[in-house]
Design an enzyme around this catalytic site. Sequence first.
Site, PDB file in Angstrom:
ATOM      1  N   GLY A  20       0.780  -1.319  -0.123  1.00 37.56           N
ATOM      2  CA  GLY A  20      -0.158   0.091   0.064  1.00 37.56           C
ATOM      3  C   GLY A  20       1.087   1.169   0.199  1.00 37.56           C
TER       4      GLY A  20
ATOM      5  N   GLN B  43       2.907   9.828   1.519  1.00 38.80           N
ATOM      6  CA  GLN B  43       4.022   9.341   1.618  1.00 38.80           C
ATOM      7  C   GLN B  43       4.900   9.505   0.297  1.00 38.80           C
ATOM      8  OE1 GLN B  43       2.160   5.127   2.527  1.00 38.80           O
ATOM      9  NE2 GLN B  43       4.182   5.137   3.329  1.00 38.80           N
TER      10      GLN B  43
ATOM     11  N   CYS C  70       6.433   0.141   7.659  1.00 37.12           N
ATOM     12  CA  CYS C  70       5.903   1.205   6.845  1.00 37.12           C
ATOM     13  C   CYS C  70       7.081   1.774   6.108  1.00 37.12           C
ATOM     14  CB  CYS C  70       5.425   2.267   8.051  1.00 37.12           C
ATOM     15  SG  CYS C  70       4.828   3.674   7.001  1.00 37.12           S
ATOM     16  N   LEU C  71       6.689   1.831   4.616  1.00 32.83           N
ATOM     17  CA  LEU C  71       7.785   2.312   3.845  1.00 32.83           C
ATOM     18  C   LEU C  71       8.197   3.793   4.100  1.00 32.83           C
ATOM     19  CD1 LEU C  71       6.168   1.357   0.502  1.00 32.83           C
ATOM     20  CD2 LEU C  71       7.708   0.232   1.784  1.00 32.83           C
TER      21      LEU C  71
ATOM     22  N   HIS D  35      -4.038   0.970   7.554  1.00 35.96           N
ATOM     23  CA  HIS D  35      -2.756   1.499   7.692  1.00 35.96           C
ATOM     24  C   HIS D  35      -2.689   2.740   6.769  1.00 35.96           C
ATOM     25  CE1 HIS D  35       1.655   0.934   7.913  1.00 35.96           C
ATOM     26  NE2 HIS D  35       1.574   1.829   6.809  1.00 35.96           N
ATOM     27  N   GLU D  36      -3.371   2.349   5.459  1.00 34.02           N
ATOM     28  CA  GLU D  36      -3.220   3.475   4.657  1.00 34.02           C
ATOM     29  C   GLU D  36      -4.257   4.711   4.744  1.00 34.02           C
ATOM     30  OE1 GLU D  36      -0.634   3.556   2.613  1.00 34.02           O
ATOM     31  OE2 GLU D  36      -0.040   1.227   3.085  1.00 34.02           O
TER      32      GLU D  36
ATOM     33  N   HIS E 245      -2.658   7.108   7.191  1.00 30.86           N
ATOM     34  CA  HIS E 245      -1.508   8.071   6.598  1.00 30.86           C
ATOM     35  C   HIS E 245      -2.373   9.164   6.172  1.00 30.86           C
ATOM     36  CE1 HIS E 245       2.162   6.368   6.524  1.00 30.86           C
ATOM     37  NE2 HIS E 245       1.853   5.134   5.915  1.00 30.86           N
TER      38      HIS E 245
END
Length: 218
Positions: free
Chosen positions: A71, A76, A129-130, A171-172, A175
């Site tokens: 995702g 991000q 997480c990226l 999670h997304e 953000h």
Amino acid sequence: MASERDSSMSRPLSDLVEELLDHEGPLPIVAAGDPVLRQPAERFDGQLDAGLLARFVAALRATMHAAPGVGLAAPQVGVPLRLAVIEDPAPVSEEVRLARGRVPQPFRVLVNPSYEGAGAERAAFFEGCLSVPGWQAVVERHAQVRLRALDERGREVDEVFSGWPARIVQHETDHLDGTLYLDRAELRSLSSNQAMAELWSQPTPERAAAVLGFPLPG
């Protein structure tokens, strides 16, 4: 004096996206500490025309694949817009699939998403997480959520997600509210990727909880 980031955040989002897309290859992923990750994203309301939106979605997908991740939210990559993409081929063992409810998730675009818990069940697993590279921690989340959103064509999405897809959705979407997974994590579980590989690769975090000393939902 305004910072470079402050200046870019005050520009029209279409200009910011056009500039990002001028560069070849995956988009640069913003790391924790950047204010764009801590501010509620702007609702999508036609700020990008159809062509630019399609190009941006394609770039988000390519960046997610290259990272790799399952995702990626627009903040991000430095764009404070309420937009995210998700996709998970779920290349895991049967044991992990059963323990985590991790099943393949097709590519989806989530525009202006929101979620609410569907049922009382909670589940806790390690997450990464990226935008927080190199680390993972256990996060307790809804085991099932109802997602409301639009897709990239403006069609309504109203769907219940369970297991790992529900975790990805939460999670997304978080953000887009300025929330990182660390805000919800059991901080005693925080582990480097190396520690994860060497110590905590089990399908569930029970052993990590016992050794590191943090609670799991009961």
